[in-house]
Motif scaffolding. Structure first.
Motif, short mmCIF file in Angstrom:
data_model
loop_
_atom_site.label_atom_id
_atom_site.label_comp_id
_atom_site.label_asym_id
_atom_site.label_seq_id
_atom_site.Cartn_x
_atom_site.Cartn_y
_atom_site.Cartn_z
N SER A 138 0.66 -1.21 0.02
CA SER A 138 -0.18 0.07 0.14
C SER A 138 0.85 1.34 -0.12
N THR A 139 2.14 1.17 0.47
CA THR A 139 2.94 2.43 0.81
C THR A 139 3.45 2.86 -0.48
N THR A 140 3.84 1.78 -1.41
CA THR A 140 4.26 1.94 -2.83
C THR A 140 3.18 2.29 -3.59
N ARG A 141 2.10 1.80 -3.64
CA ARG A 141 0.97 2.35 -4.42
C ARG A 141 0.70 3.58 -3.95
N LEU A 142 0.60 4.24 -2.96
CA LEU A 142 0.24 5.36 -2.58
C LEU A 142 1.25 6.23 -3.17
N ARG A 143 2.33 6.11 -2.84
CA ARG A 143 3.51 6.94 -3.76
C ARG A 143 3.16 7.21 -5.12
N ALA A 144 2.98 5.93 -5.89
CA ALA A 144 2.73 5.79 -7.27
C ALA A 144 1.74 6.76 -7.70
N LEU A 145 0.91 7.37 -6.70
CA LEU A 145 -0.48 8.08 -7.20
C LEU A 145 -0.34 9.32 -6.51
N THR A 146 0.90 9.64 -5.73
CA THR A 146 0.86 10.98 -5.27
C THR A 146 1.47 12.02 -6.12
N HIS A 147 0.81 13.24 -6.37
CA HIS A 147 1.33 14.39 -7.13
C HIS A 147 2.18 15.29 -6.27
N SER A 148 3.14 15.63 -6.75
CA SER A 148 4.01 16.65 -5.92
C SER A 148 3.42 17.68 -5.29
N SER A 149 2.02 18.02 -5.85
CA SER A 149 1.41 19.38 -4.97
C SER A 149 1.03 19.03 -3.62
N TRP A 150 0.83 17.62 -3.30
CA TRP A 150 0.40 17.32 -1.90
C TRP A 150 1.56 16.19 -1.16
N ALA A 151 2.46 16.01 -2.22
CA ALA A 151 3.33 15.05 -1.46
C ALA A 151 4.21 15.69 -0.21
N ALA A 152 4.42 15.12 0.74
CA ALA A 152 5.14 15.60 2.04
C ALA A 152 6.68 16.05 1.85
N SER A 153 6.94 15.44 0.69
CA SER A 153 8.40 15.80 0.26
C SER A 153 8.56 15.05 -1.20
#
Length: 237
Positions: free
Chosen positions: A24-39
């Motif tokens: 799930s952590t890898t899946r989440l990162r694969a779908l996270t845009h830089s606009s709301w990424a923590a880093s």
């Protein structure tokens, strides 16, 4: 942003199905845009880089096997068109990756931004590659290759469709390569009711094709057709 996994949507294709099967952590990162990424490292951009290579190799191997008599130029043209942002975004829409990305933007703060980005062709294309990169990291080459080929192979027939106009085909190939294309009118002759146009297509400053027609559009299409032929023949770097 929390580390929770986005709610799963109904899988609509091989990439979505494989994406749901990874951590799930890898899946989440694969779908996270830089606009709301923590880093920066928490956005999909790093996976996108890897997925680009996965898609390139998977399609290259598939095309070599499917078209054993095709030239290097012909294979490159087909591959680059299938890997264009337009085709990648089609796959992303088929897999509902935009919807999955919206789910990854937890909270109301980024909801509207995520909604807008989920319809952006460039973002959708990036998501298709990011998903393949994530699948490769978690499940390995064979699984990622199968997902890529299964999702993109149907688009090969579309890329071969002669009804696709040459200008569109050329633009998609060059866009993928980060190259610039322009059309320049060389000459327009004849009376108003019987005009004749001559056009050249210029790629990165070099003339790669010339075309003529009874309209400027027709001349540009003819020039693009010659440029595609030059690419197929390996005359364009």
């Amino acid at each position: 942003m929390t580390s929770s996994s986005p709610a799963l949507t109904e899988p609509t294709g091989p990439i979505g199905t494989r994406l749901d099967a990874i951590a799930s952590t890898t899946r989440l990162r694969a779908l996270t845009h830089s606009s709301w990424a923590a880093s920066p490292g928490d956005s999909y951009e790093r996976y996108e880089l890897l997925g680009d290579a996965v898609l390139d190799l998977a399609l290259g191997a598939y095309l070599l096997e499917r078209f054993p008599d095709a030239t290097q130029g012909e294979l490159s043209r087909i591959k680059n068109q299938v890997r264009s942002s337009r085709f990648c975004s089609i796959v992303a829409r088929n897999e509902d990756l935009g919807g999955r990305m919206r789910d990854s933007a937890l909270g109301e703060k980024y909801a509207e931004t995520a909604k807008q980005l989920s319809f952006n062709r460039s973002v959708l294309a990036d998501l298709a590659e990011s998903a393949l990169g994530a699948i490769f990291l978690e499940a390995g080459w064979e699984v990622a290759r199968e997902a890529a080929v299964t999702a993109f192979a149907p688009l090969v027939d579309h890329a071969l469709d002669p009804r696709i106009d040459p200008k569109t085909a050329l633009q998609e190939i060059l866009q993928r390569q980060g190259r610039r294309v322009a059309y320049e009118l060389v000459e327009a002759t004849g009376p108003a009711h019987a005009r004749h146009f001559s056009v050249v297509v210029i790629i990165d400053g070099d003339v790669l094709g010339e075309g003529e027609g009874v309209s400027r559009r027709a001349a540009e299409q003819a020039a693009a057709r010659r440029a595609l032929a030059a690419i197929d023949a390996g005359d364009a770097a």
